[in-house]
Design an enzyme around this catalytic site. Structure first.
Site, PDB file in Angstrom:
ATOM      1  N   THR A   1      12.950   6.481  10.706  1.00 59.74           N
ATOM      2  CA  THR A   1      13.987   5.521  11.092  1.00 59.74           C
ATOM      3  C   THR A   1      13.730   4.182  10.422  1.00 59.74           C
ATOM      4  OG1 THR A   1      14.255   6.604  13.236  1.00 59.74           O
ATOM      5  CG2 THR A   1      15.116   4.364  13.027  1.00 59.74           C
TER       6      THR A   1
ATOM      7  N   GLN B   1       1.370  -9.441  -5.796  1.00 55.78           N
ATOM      8  CA  GLN B   1       0.886 -10.821  -5.868  1.00 55.78           C
ATOM      9  C   GLN B   1       1.732 -11.712  -6.780  1.00 55.78           C
ATOM     10  OE1 GLN B   1      -1.290 -12.410  -4.158  1.00 55.78           O
ATOM     11  NE2 GLN B   1      -2.350 -10.761  -3.089  1.00 55.78           N
TER      12      GLN B   1
ATOM     13  N   THR C   1       0.824  -1.207   0.000  1.00 61.91           N
ATOM     14  CA  THR C   1       0.000   0.000   0.000  1.00 61.91           C
ATOM     15  C   THR C   1       0.860   1.259   0.000  1.00 61.91           C
ATOM     16  OG1 THR C   1      -1.915  -1.041   1.054  1.00 61.91           O
ATOM     17  CG2 THR C   1      -1.668   1.335   1.348  1.00 61.91           C
TER      18      THR C   1
ATOM     19  N   CYS D   1      -8.294  -6.618   1.866  1.00 62.15           N
ATOM     20  CA  CYS D   1      -8.545  -5.192   2.075  1.00 62.15           C
ATOM     21  C   CYS D   1     -10.019  -4.836   1.876  1.00 62.15           C
ATOM     22  CB  CYS D   1      -7.688  -4.363   1.124  1.00 62.15           C
ATOM     23  SG  CYS D   1      -5.916  -4.561   1.390  1.00 62.15           S
TER      24      CYS D   1
ATOM     25  N   ASN E   1      -5.243  -9.656  -7.670  1.00 62.86           N
ATOM     26  CA  ASN E   1      -5.281 -10.262  -6.346  1.00 62.86           C
ATOM     27  C   ASN E   1      -6.545 -11.059  -6.066  1.00 62.86           C
ATOM     28  OD1 ASN E   1      -6.229  -7.409  -6.437  1.00 62.86           O
ATOM     29  ND2 ASN E   1      -6.973  -7.887  -4.389  1.00 62.86           N
TER      30      ASN E   1
ATOM     31  N   SER F   1       5.640  -6.563  -1.454  1.00 67.13           N
ATOM     32  CA  SER F   1       5.271  -6.596  -0.032  1.00 67.13           C
ATOM     33  C   SER F   1       5.762  -7.889   0.594  1.00 67.13           C
ATOM     34  CB  SER F   1       3.748  -6.485   0.111  1.00 67.13           C
ATOM     35  OG  SER F   1       3.366  -6.449   1.462  1.00 67.13           O
ATOM     36  N   GLY F   2       6.525  -7.777   1.684  1.00 62.07           N
ATOM     37  CA  GLY F   2       7.168  -8.928   2.289  1.00 62.07           C
ATOM     38  C   GLY F   2       6.228 -10.012   2.772  1.00 62.07           C
ATOM     39  N   HIS F   3       5.080  -9.644   3.331  1.00 61.28           N
ATOM     40  CA  HIS F   3       4.224 -10.665   3.936  1.00 61.28           C
ATOM     41  C   HIS F   3       3.481 -11.509   2.910  1.00 61.28           C
ATOM     42  CE1 HIS F   3      -0.013  -8.980   3.741  1.00 61.28           C
ATOM     43  NE2 HIS F   3       0.677  -7.922   3.381  1.00 61.28           N
TER      44      HIS F   3
END
Length: 380
Positions: A236, A178, A70, A323, A149, A198-200
């Site tokens: 950070t 995806q 996102t 989502c 998706n 996106s990592g997840h």
């Protein structure tokens, strides 16, 4: 438990969690700090960036760490539009994009930009000729997802990229959230300027991601602050998250060849089984579809009730994208594909990972048939 909701999120690899814990506890310094503890963190961040770049076959200087798909999509779309608004204020996308793309485009419309939302065919695929036809003198940006998706349709990114070589001033963004690890994508060869991951979605951790920004492409940052990530993404850095995502991506790429073949076989088994069940219509196209997503509709049944019935049997699937799943509305993607509204409202998505098995697929088919029959008896 049979987990078939991997397009919503995947279970992190144990090694990924271990790396996150190790970095968080032993290399906890701020990478912007001048002391040695900060230097250690900075070195790990540099190594993670280099590893992600190598795996995606791009330059380390083209990788910017984000919190996920996102943020990457919003940064690419709004950042590019903001910086290039003096050249033009027309953008192009499709009618079946992820909400993070659609909502970003709608926000730009409120600021005076004009967006063309292109239709898709019955397979959910956009026509390259339609994209070229929609291009105007004031077109500055095009955003097309690689893999849908909801239904798994693969968009013609290579053909779009080749066409856009005739339009060098138009920026091209691809949402590859995806597709990473499932469908190969050559970023540089396909003339892509921005690409979100996106990592997840590939067994990394939530809150991790990256945006590829082609060398020479520019955008305005969304956050003001300490100028981290070469002034593109202040804040950070999540060093442990970046290291964990790099490990997840490496492990996924190592398992990709065998994993894709396994998912193709399981998807085929599921499709065959679903086609034999009365009252079920498979929406995912046979051709030009990713190996991990299978979308189907249940005639005269509510998908929410059906999903909970499967959950009682230890099987976890979803309706539309995560989502959008809690909104009581039909799948916009299926509506755009020409699927009747009642079927779009009863859609269910199965999404696989490399860890799923053929035995799970056979168990799921039996459970789906049992749940469908039981629910129909209640309605009689």
């Amino acid at each position: 438990m049979i987990y078939f909701d991997n397009s919503a999120t995947t279970k992190p690899y144990k090694e990924v969690i271990d790396s996150f814990v190790t970095v968080s506890s032993e290399y906890f310094g701020n990478p912007s700090s001048l002391h040695s503890i900060g230097g250690q963190a900075e070195k790990l961040l540099l190594q993670a960036r280099e590893q992600v770049a190598k795996l995606l076959t791009v330059k380390p200087s083209e990788i910017y760490f984000t919190s996920g798909g996102t943020e990457g999509n919003n940064l690419a779309i709004k950042g590019a539009a903001s910086l290039n608004g003096n050249r033009g204020r027309h953008l192009i996308t499709t009618s079946v994009e992820h909400p993070s793309v659609r909502a970003a485009m709608e926000q730009l419309e409120q600021k005076g930009y004009e967006v063309t939302y292109l239709p898709v065919d019955k397979q959910g695929k956009v026509c390259v000729a339609d994209i070229e036809k929609a291009i105007r003198k004031d077109t500055i940006f095009i955003s097309i997802m690689h893999v849908n998706n909801e239904v798994g349709t693969v968009q013609p990114i290579e053909e779009i990229g080749q066409m856009l070589k005739k339009h060098p001033t138009i920026l091209f963004h691809v949402d590859a959230v995806q597709s990473v690890g499932k469908i190969p994508l050559s970023i540089h060869e396909n003339r892509i300027d921005f690409c979100s991951i996106s990592g997840h979605k590939f067994h990394g951790l939530k809150g991790t991601g990256a945006l590829f920004i082609r060398e020479g492409a520019r955008l305005a940052p969304l956050f003001s602050g300490g100028s981290q990530e070469r002034k593109i993404r202040s804040g950070t850095e999540n060093v442990a998250g970046a290291v964990a995502m790099a490990k997840a991506l490496r492990m996924t790429m190592e398992k990709r060849a065998a994993g894709i073949e396994r998912m193709k076989k399981i998807q085929s088994m599921l499709r065959t089984g679903l086609n034999r069940i009365e009252g079920i219509i498979v929406n995912t196209p046979i051709e030009n579809a990713a190996p991990h997503i299978l979308n189907f509709s249940l005639c005269e049944l509510k998908s929410e009730v059906f999903i909970h019935a499967l959950e009682q049997q230890g099987i976890f699937v979803s309706t539309t994208s995560a989502c959008s799943s809690k909104r009581k509305s039909p799948s916009k993607t299926l509506i755009e594909m020409g699927v009747p509204e009642d079927l779009a409202e009863s859609a269910v998505r199965i999404s696989l990972s490399f860890n799923n098995t053929e035995e799970e697929a056979m168990t799921a088919i039996r459970a789906i048939e049992k749940a469908a029959n039981q629910l129909r008896k209640v309605l009689e």
